[in-house]
Design a protein around this motif. Structure first.
Motif: not given
Lengths: 388, 388
Positions: B160, B164, B167-169
């Motif tokens: 996140x 990426x 974590x960062x969907x």
């Protein structure tokens, strides 16, 4: 009117006559105390309260000392979250509102501005320009001029509405590891300090360079730190080249003069000068985020004044101690049409009234020199502790 | 203190005794007049002023009539940009501050809160919960409860920070043509009303569905409008399926109850009910943006109350007439950790003080019924004009 003045002054006096406590004083077995815990439980019915430290008694807090609702008096060296420019209930701010010649005028002005909060972007009040000049513009480091406009193609206008190129260009913004720039999708995409800011939010895939990790004491690691900063600058240049080749050129580089949320991370003036040179060479704009550092705590009003940059940065953002949020910009970045940078209120004139007084107090009290002096004293004390 | 009260009242009286003008009155050859033009030229040294209509004399404006600095009195049926909930200098707001028992207390409270603007997310004042309950929570349509927390993997936390997956969907948000939701990167990415909001800004490639374009008079185009709304709903469903297959599932659907910035575009209650059904089936959250429509101008406090939705929407955003910006949310969307939704001030208690009074005035004056009554009168008049 003497009666009016006397009454108001007698109430305000209670606050101006408060002197700063000599030391912290904790009166409950633990902090937060029972009243804070009870209020937190109530608030918890409406929102997550994990970030609530305690409830504050703002009338009894003074200077650097915050008094909570349980009567605990704590030293607040961070002035909340860097957001109170002069600490709690600074006498000069209170006194300004109790001067007979200012009193009624000030109260009515303030209430009038509160009652009718203007949409400043479209319907500013008559005194807005004066207030802007004597508050925010007085701490801007640079004059600005206009540039010419350029025209746009029909295709650009149409495609912009549907988030497609060429109207919505694939531009990227470079940020640094451990940076923190805010909570909106763009600012959060440039933030890399803590997972609880970031997790679950979609984020743009933009270049992230390493922020220098200096070794201390600085005088013992001169060569290592120079090499570290050069490695970071080399990476910035490389990322800008890579993203340009990907077709997502770097439009701007965003950096804090001192990384705050991501740790107390410093870099040298040479690093920031080098960063500005790379931006100038590659056409990226340099944005300095002074939200946490602006307002005088570094000994200069803006922390980046310590770097002796050869040119003004392109954008300087501010908030917190400046009592409102916004940015200064160079003439090249001035929008050529209205409504490009706009929102409902575009700030709040009440904050300019207060900021004017804050800036006057910093000036009259020589508080920048004082911050430098006290900072040196604190640093010397810490070094002495370390030796001992 | 009688002298204090008399003096303040005598000044405030000048405003409360203003009666609303009978008609607009233009006294300069053109609007903006010379004083507005001079002030605009001064402001233009600091920022783009294309959006400035004229400078306002807030003391002399009253009700729906705005008086500019040149003395022109204009009918302001939009209350600036939908941002003044009760028009200019509403007597009940002024009178509330001039009641002897409220006066000093109110002034000092207001100034105290102004002087020490609290970081509400971490250091709220003791009266904050009460103020929240009597202002914002009193117009929330729904109770909320807590949900359990879930744990996160190390990989999610680490990725996140670097924007990426996982974590960062890669989540997307569905919006509608002609929508306007705001200026941050995410909100602007869901806005498609006017090019000058959008051009040159990078924007996420998210699904955009057609907002129904109804034909009028409604009673003559019943079938056509039903078909149009069904086509739009079909497209929403199709886009949600397509984006799921692309690996960028639609996390939320954002829509205004009445499109304002993008034209005065309405859709039927059946359309919004159908939209909520699709969201429920596909797992997307439904976010109703009531920034422009909330606050009573539709005859209900929230415009979406006209739709008789079967369930509460997941998120309702507000600002403008609510005097501050924020959102209501269902229990499922309550963050399970602190600092997930957070910023420096998290609102402003001064606005809650004023909002409480605004809500009381709407309630006591029966202003919702009045808005419905006057709205019907206006509509009848327009229809009569059309026939004539």
């Amino acid at each position: 009117d003497p009666a009016f003045t006397r009454l108001y002054q007698s109430v305000a006096l209670a606050q101006t006559q408060l002197t700063e406590p000599k030391r912290p004083c904790v009166v409950t077995p633990e902090v937060p105390g029972p009243k804070s815990r009870q209020l937190t439980a109530q608030l918890n019915s409406y929102q997550n309260t994990d970030a609530v430290h305690f409830f504050v008694d703002y009338e009894r807090s003074h200077g650097n000392y915050v008094v909570d609702v349980d009567g605990n008096c704590l030293l607040d060296i961070f002035t909340q979250i860097s957001s109170l420019p002069l600490g709690y209930n600074h006498p000069s701010i209170i006194e300004a509102t109790t001067k007979p010649e200012n009193l009624l005028c000030c109260l009515l002005n303030t209430l009038g501005t509160l009652i009718n909060r203007p949409a400043l972007g479209s319907y500013p009040p008559a005194d807005f320009v004066d207030r802007l000049v004597t508050s925010l513009m007085s701490v801007s480091k640079r004059n600005r001029q206009l540039r010419g406009s350029r025209s746009y193609s029909e295709e650009e206008l149409r495609s912009s509405l549907m988030n497609q190129t060429p109207g919505s260009p694939k531009l990227s913004f470079l940020s640094f590891t451990n940076a923190f720039h805010g909570r909106g999708m763009g600012a959060l995409g440039m933030s890399h300090a803590k997972w609880f800011h970031k997790l679950d939010f979609p984020a743009p895939d933009w270049p992230i360079a390493r922020f220098p990790q200096l070794q201390y004491p600085l005088e013992e690691f001169t060569r290592e730190n120079q090499e570290e900063e050069q490695r970071c600058l080399d990476q910035v240049r490389e990322l800008i080249e890579t993203w340009a080749k990907r077709g997502e050129p770097v439009a701007g580089v965003c950096v804090e003069p001192i990384q705050a949320e991501g740790g107390d991370n410093h870099a040298s003036a040479a690093f920031f000068q080098g960063l500005q040179d790379i931006c100038a060479e590659t056409g990226a704009y340099l944005m300095l985020d002074e939200v946490q550092t602006g307002g005088g705590a570094s000994g200069r009003f803006w922390a980046h004044e310590h770097f002796e940059l050869r040119r003004s940065p392109d954008v300087v953002t501010f908030s917190k101690k400046l009592l409102s949020g916004g940015f200064f910009f160079t003439e090249e970045l001035r929008p050529t049409e209205g409504y490009r940078i706009y929102n409902t209120w575009v700030g709040d004139p009440v904050r300019l009234i207060l900021l004017e007084q804050v800036l006057k107090t910093i000036q009259d009290g020589g508080l920048l020199a004082n911050a430098e002096h006290v900072g040196q004293h604190l640093l010397d004390g810490l070094k002495a502790l370390q030796v001992g």
